[in-house]
Design a protein around this motif. Sequence first.
Motif, PDB file in Angstrom:
ATOM      1  N   PHE A 279       0.850  -1.349   0.400  1.00  0.00           N
ATOM      2  CA  PHE A 279       0.064  -0.307   0.111  1.00  0.00           C
ATOM      3  C   PHE A 279       0.918   1.521   0.367  1.00  0.00           C
ATOM      4  CE2 PHE A 279      -3.439  -2.572   2.004  1.00  0.00           C
ATOM      5  CZ  PHE A 279      -4.055  -2.731   0.985  1.00  0.00           C
ATOM      6  N   GLY A 280       2.425   0.813  -0.259  1.00  0.00           N
ATOM      7  CA  GLY A 280       3.421   1.808   0.098  1.00  0.00           C
ATOM      8  C   GLY A 280       2.748   2.943   1.453  1.00  0.00           C
ATOM      9  N   GLY A 531     -16.542   4.546   1.734  1.00  0.00           N
ATOM     10  CA  GLY A 531     -16.629   3.145   1.841  1.00  0.00           C
ATOM     11  C   GLY A 531     -15.801   1.813   2.103  1.00  0.00           C
ATOM     12  N   ALA A 532     -14.583   2.365   1.025  1.00  0.00           N
ATOM     13  CA  ALA A 532     -13.204   1.211   0.613  1.00  0.00           C
ATOM     14  C   ALA A 532     -13.284   0.618   2.201  1.00  0.00           C
ATOM     15  CB  ALA A 532     -12.418   1.795   0.097  1.00  0.00           C
ATOM     16  N   ALA A 533     -13.047   2.136   3.106  1.00  0.00           N
ATOM     17  CA  ALA A 533     -12.551   1.816   4.672  1.00  0.00           C
ATOM     18  C   ALA A 533     -13.628   0.602   5.110  1.00  0.00           C
ATOM     19  CB  ALA A 533     -11.873   3.032   4.849  1.00  0.00           C
ATOM     20  N   ILE A 549      -3.936   2.954   7.170  1.00  0.00           N
ATOM     21  CA  ILE A 549      -3.835   3.020   5.890  1.00  0.00           C
ATOM     22  C   ILE A 549      -3.821   3.653   4.416  1.00  0.00           C
ATOM     23  CG2 ILE A 549      -4.066   1.131   4.280  1.00  0.00           C
ATOM     24  CD1 ILE A 549      -3.005  -1.114   6.450  1.00  0.00           C
ATOM     25  N   MET A 550      -5.431   4.054   5.169  1.00  0.00           N
ATOM     26  CA  MET A 550      -6.466   4.317   4.378  1.00  0.00           C
ATOM     27  C   MET A 550      -5.536   6.194   3.918  1.00  0.00           C
ATOM     28  SD  MET A 550      -8.491   2.639   2.616  1.00  0.00           S
ATOM     29  CE  MET A 550      -9.394   3.748   2.057  1.00  0.00           C
ATOM     30  N   PHE A 551      -5.381   6.521   5.011  1.00  0.00           N
ATOM     31  CA  PHE A 551      -5.052   8.373   5.075  1.00  0.00           C
ATOM     32  C   PHE A 551      -3.756   7.809   4.158  1.00  0.00           C
ATOM     33  CE2 PHE A 551      -3.825   8.655   9.108  1.00  0.00           C
ATOM     34  CZ  PHE A 551      -2.130   9.471   8.671  1.00  0.00           C
ATOM     35  N   GLU A 552      -2.270   6.771   4.742  1.00  0.00           N
ATOM     36  CA  GLU A 552      -1.101   7.207   4.394  1.00  0.00           C
ATOM     37  C   GLU A 552      -1.439   7.088   2.301  1.00  0.00           C
ATOM     38  OE1 GLU A 552       2.370   5.436   5.520  1.00  0.00           O
ATOM     39  OE2 GLU A 552       1.545   4.425   6.944  1.00  0.00           O
ATOM     40  N   LEU A 553      -2.358   5.826   2.114  1.00  0.00           N
ATOM     41  CA  LEU A 553      -2.348   5.437   1.044  1.00  0.00           C
ATOM     42  C   LEU A 553      -3.385   6.775   0.259  1.00  0.00           C
ATOM     43  CD1 LEU A 553      -3.134   3.246  -1.270  1.00  0.00           C
ATOM     44  CD2 LEU A 553      -5.113   2.765  -0.121  1.00  0.00           C
TER      45      LEU A 553
END
Length: 771
Positions: A279-280, A531-533, A549-553
């Motif tokens: 996910f970087g 929604g993805a999260a 992960i979501m906000f880094e992504l």
Amino acid sequence: RIYIGTESVSAATPTEEMNGAGNLMDFLDEPFPDVGTYEDFHTIDWLREKSRDTDRHRKITSKSKESIWELIKSLLDAWSGWVVMLLIGLLSGTLAGVIDLAVDWMTDLKEGVCLSAFWYSHEQCCWTSNETTFDDRDKCPQWQKWAELMTGHAEGAGAYVLNYFLYVLWALLFSFLAVSLVRVFAPYACGSGIPEIKTILSGFIIRGYLGKWTLLIKTVTLVLAVSSGLSLGKEGPLVHVACCCGNLFCSLFSKYSKNEGKRREVLSAAAAAGVSVAFGAPIGGVLFSLEEVSYYFPLKTLWRSFFAALVAAFTLRSINPFGNSRLVLFYVEYHTPWYMAELVPFILLGVFGGLWGTLFIRANIAWCRRRKTTQLGKYPVLEVIAVTGITAVLAYPNPYTRRSTSELISELFNDCGALESSQLCDYINNPNMSRPVDDIPDRPAGPGVYNALWQLALALIFKIVITIFTFGMKIPSGLFIPSMAVGAIAGRIVGIAVEQMAYHHHDWIIFKNWCRPGADCVTPGLYAMVGAAACLGGVTRMTVSLVVIMFELTGGLEYIVPLMAAAVTSKWVADAFGKEGIYESHIQLNGYPYLDVRDEFTHRTLATDVMRPRRNDPPLAVLTQDSTTVEDVETLIKDTDYNGFPVVVSRESERLIGFVQRRDLTLAIKNARQKQDGVVSSSVVYFTEDAPQLPASNPQPLKLRRILNLSPFTVTDHTPMETVVDIFRKLGLRQCLVTRSGRLLGIITKKDVLRHMAQMMNQDPESIMFN
């Protein structure tokens, strides 16, 4: 203290020298190979591993004072952990970059080929072209679809049918190659690998699961599986790949290769590096390892995971697989803040995520159980080809399912700027609008948006159904990307609906305060992200690591609150229907001996209810300290399949002395027969400090105190099972002996605990045994 490989056997006494037995009986002073190792599909003893490592460390520290060379060796030993982390980061980052580039090229290969250089993907092909225009940035003469290349016609029904046919054909070829390679060379390379990694990190041994062949085949087949257009992601398998790299580098250093406990610390850090490159998200990776996969996570491992994740992310950034100097495909920048009233749709998306997670887990486990118990499981290749065929045939007509799932998510996350050419951005522009391009006000949706909406609705239904049948097939398949795609589609649809409501009804009381006409109030892309999260959280039950992960992504730092609200809601809703996430459910389905730290044991049973032998069972198999012969021991080993035997003073007193592992016993006797003269079947085995003086006519005795664990873990028969379960969980025991005032009554193994827990939950206790 556990006497394995430590120098703690008393020196031979003068009486023993007279017997001539001193040097022979203590042949075990030299630790022989393989003592303290484990069989396949057995559980490690964390306490024993820890004490062995402490002994090794003490030895190195005391030696380092002797000479400069020993001091250098001790420094190298201290640094070896960081060296392993560096190597894991470099290799997993490189592999992830190669996988990304290969997937990109092979996904485009299904649609066409680049004439100027066939190894370029569609995007790279058109970068180098001078003839692209801004409106048709995807079209350039160098890139040709298959139909155009073969027949010379780019448009028309014939071309469409030919392209369609070749798309399906390529997909079938890729998936057939993937499943054949997995089946022939590395059966362990299938699935996502995270349930098995969780089990391995909790102390179970699955030989070959993290081997070189698995690493090689998993990397190759992952590219093929993702490129075939199946509804699966590469994120879960990348964790498995990184753990294989960790295992590979462990074998270079004896500190890790000879100690299973230390090896698991490295694997925890490798899992963090895997998520970091998937996910970087380096920090998200460390938190994922801590929250989701690891069983034992000391502070030292936290720092090392951080370092491994950093190196891996840096390596991936150097390769730059996406060509946008970012680590990820879906980097977004939103310009508008969010408002309190929007928390309502965000929480609704959280509820949707929780419901979808529950539905997916129930349906997928039911299907996987069916695969295990019926004829279906005997035809893995056919199953993969059938699912690929159905996926490709249904996916091609819809532009949103035809492209790779990562690109779809990327488009759904995107904010509609002035430069976007996608269908989702087909709004009706106000002709006299003279605002800066950056901040485009809310506009009425055009025909393109409505067209996109029903295509997305179809894509949503398609993804929900097909993912259930895809996850768990005999090819590498991750779950992160398909779950995020389901959530992103649902979120984007909700986002467009809210945006249009705010535009057409800005005088409603909910919109009045914050949405003036001509302002840009609602960002549909943000809803897709939330929604993805929510959907990912509903399936895996992650919370903290998920939000990070979501906000880094996506780089959306100011949207942490909406993400947190959605993640927590989805976890609550999903937990209401069942506590297990998808990985725990697969662990249960496969019957791995995994004691989940999160399970609560609330029943009022005692150790005596769980221990064996039970009332009608034959008595416990034990060894005595000074009256068992070699032949007795060999018969006992042959007739039983227990992993170890308690050693008692005598069969009458049954007072406990210690515990000896079956494998160590077998190796010790085999070794003694080879190296020591005079050891015959009638030789007596001694577990005492010193053997009594024997007449010369007696056969040579065999002294095995070295392999005896003098401090086995014991509980009394009235210990509540709640405490026993806690001890097993926190200390990572293999077995625990039950005594009453020093007398041995029985034994409780980890599998007994798991069976008992299953029984208490009204499950079939045999279903949890590893098959």
